[in-house]
Design a protein around this motif. Structure first.
Motif, PDB file in Angstrom:
ATOM      1  N   GLU A  40     -35.202  76.097   8.298  1.00  0.00           N
ATOM      2  CA  GLU A  40     -34.840  74.752   9.209  1.00  0.00           C
ATOM      3  C   GLU A  40     -34.722  73.590   7.927  1.00  0.00           C
ATOM      4  OE1 GLU A  40     -34.139  72.252  12.259  1.00  0.00           O
ATOM      5  OE2 GLU A  40     -35.054  74.103  12.440  1.00  0.00           O
ATOM      6  N   ILE A  50     -38.002  79.768   9.319  1.00  0.00           N
ATOM      7  CA  ILE A  50     -38.056  79.932  10.756  1.00  0.00           C
ATOM      8  C   ILE A  50     -37.674  81.267  11.358  1.00  0.00           C
ATOM      9  CG2 ILE A  50     -38.044  77.515  11.365  1.00  0.00           C
ATOM     10  CD1 ILE A  50     -35.255  77.869  12.130  1.00  0.00           C
ATOM     11  N   GLY A  51     -37.045  81.966  10.262  1.00  0.00           N
ATOM     12  CA  GLY A  51     -36.590  83.654  10.518  1.00  0.00           C
ATOM     13  C   GLY A  51     -35.401  83.418  11.372  1.00  0.00           C
ATOM     14  N   ASN A  53     -34.660  82.219  14.506  1.00  0.00           N
ATOM     15  CA  ASN A  53     -34.357  81.502  15.440  1.00  0.00           C
ATOM     16  C   ASN A  53     -33.244  80.832  15.617  1.00  0.00           C
ATOM     17  OD1 ASN A  53     -37.196  81.912  15.778  1.00  0.00           O
ATOM     18  ND2 ASN A  53     -37.911  79.846  15.310  1.00  0.00           N
ATOM     19  N   HIS A  54     -32.416  80.428  14.417  1.00  0.00           N
ATOM     20  CA  HIS A  54     -31.053  79.837  14.502  1.00  0.00           C
ATOM     21  C   HIS A  54     -30.164  80.565  15.369  1.00  0.00           C
ATOM     22  CE1 HIS A  54     -32.055  75.956  12.754  1.00  0.00           C
ATOM     23  NE2 HIS A  54     -32.013  76.648  11.345  1.00  0.00           N
ATOM     24  N   TYR A  55     -30.260  81.782  14.949  1.00  0.00           N
ATOM     25  CA  TYR A  55     -29.337  82.830  15.220  1.00  0.00           C
ATOM     26  C   TYR A  55     -29.426  83.239  16.824  1.00  0.00           C
ATOM     27  CZ  TYR A  55     -28.140  83.745  10.385  1.00  0.00           C
ATOM     28  OH  TYR A  55     -27.724  83.632   9.143  1.00  0.00           O
ATOM     29  N   ALA A  56     -30.991  83.209  17.296  1.00  0.00           N
ATOM     30  CA  ALA A  56     -31.169  83.186  18.824  1.00  0.00           C
ATOM     31  C   ALA A  56     -30.455  82.049  19.459  1.00  0.00           C
ATOM     32  CB  ALA A  56     -32.678  83.458  18.662  1.00  0.00           C
ATOM     33  N   GLU A  57     -30.709  80.949  18.960  1.00  0.00           N
ATOM     34  CA  GLU A  57     -30.232  79.780  19.407  1.00  0.00           C
ATOM     35  C   GLU A  57     -28.722  79.650  19.605  1.00  0.00           C
ATOM     36  OE1 GLU A  57     -30.426  74.757  18.717  1.00  0.00           O
ATOM     37  OE2 GLU A  57     -31.457  75.927  17.379  1.00  0.00           O
ATOM     38  N   TYR A 261     -28.930  75.436  10.856  1.00  0.00           N
ATOM     39  CA  TYR A 261     -28.105  75.848  11.907  1.00  0.00           C
ATOM     40  C   TYR A 261     -26.685  75.914  11.699  1.00  0.00           C
ATOM     41  CZ  TYR A 261     -26.840  76.381  16.980  1.00  0.00           C
ATOM     42  OH  TYR A 261     -26.417  76.806  18.379  1.00  0.00           O
TER      43      TYR A 261
END
Length: 293
Positions: A40, A50-51, A53-57, A261
């Motif tokens: 982030e 944040i691991g 998370n961006h790819y999940a988003e 992101y």
């Protein structure tokens, strides 16, 4: 020379500088992009991990998947346009008077910058004073379309200058390849009664098949990461109707200051380009290559 090239130290002396350059300018930035995608980060302050998370988003981001669809539409149009470029190259490579002039004309877009081309086509697409709408009005069209403001047609309108921009590049590649086809094969086919269409389908095109495969990869991958002309002409608008992956990435990074992101988008774009390259090469792989002397 053989003695020099068999010396491993000399080979390393030649290879290492280029290898360091490639690693520094290509592979390290790729790794860093993947790393930033796990963070982030606003581009200035402290990064926080944040691991994935961006790819999940990304998987749930409707605007991103719209941009993916637009990029793939451009890739499809670019691949189809190669057939037109090939047809033009076949005509230009024939012994017809005047083809030398048209070969020079088709190269003009290659000499212009993307910004200059964008400004030119902005004038052409202007809703009131543009050449295109003035022509339509003269033909009796009462309400010519607003090409770059109508969300239903802006994407297809903007494809036109993009395909026009690279026409000379691909025509030049095909023309050079066709000129390398042995004249003896062409003359033999003509003696056997082959006409222009038969010559093209049975001799010319099969012998430049490998070149065509390369241009398909170039066109598709280039379309998936296309950015500059779309950004200058529409900025991805209106309402994201002409947004592509690269412009969406830019908007997230330099307007939304979400570099983490944006890095995830960039890394995802890299993966898509690699996958598409592999799929195209697999789909166009030939068991036996056509050879000629």
């Amino acid at each position: 020379m053989d003695k020099v090239m068999s010396n491993k130290k000399i080979i390393a002396l030649y290879v290492i500088p280029s290898l360091l350059l490639v690693v520094t300018l290509i592979y390290i930035p790729i790794v860093m992009t993947g790393y930033y995608g796990l963070m982030e980060w606003d581009g200035v302050g402290k990064m926080s991990f944040i691991g994935l998370n961006h790819y999940a988003e990304l998987l749930q981001d409707k605007l991103f998947w719209e941009s993916v669809k637009h990029s793939f539409l451009l890739a499809v149009f670019s691949a189809i346009s190669l057939l037109l470029y090939l047809a033009v190259s076949l005509v230009l490579s024939a012994p017809i008077r005047g083809t030398n002039f048209f070969r020079k004309v088709y190269l003009i877009p290659m000499l212009l910058s993307s910004v200059a081309i964008a400004q030119l086509w902005l004038k052409i697409f202007h809703p009131t004073s543009g050449v295109l709408n003035l022509m339509l009005s003269s033909l009796g069209v009462e309400q010519p379309p607003e090409w770059l403001s109508d969300t239903s047609i802006v994407l297809y309108a903007i494809f036109v200058p993009i395909l026009w921009q690279y026409a000379g590049f691909y025509i030049l590649i095909y023309y050079a390849a066709l000129k390398n086809v042995p004249a003896s094969l062409i003359e033999s086919a003509r003696i056997d009664g082959a006409g222009p269409l038969r010559l093209a389908m049975s001799i010319r095109i099969p012998l430049i098949a490998e070149v065509f495969k390369v241009t398909v990869v170039l066109a598709v991958v280039g379309s998936l990461k296309y950015f500059d002309l779309i950004y200058v002409m529409t900025g991805g608008g209106p309402n994201g109707a002409s947004e592509v992956m690269a412009s969406y990435m830019y908007r997230k990074a330099f307007r939304g200051y979400d570099f983490g992101y944006a890095s995830a988008i960039a890394f995802f774009l890299l993966v898509i380009c690699l996958v598409m390259t592999w799929l195209i090469r697999r789909a166009t792989a030939a068991k036996d290559d056509i050879q000629y002397s």
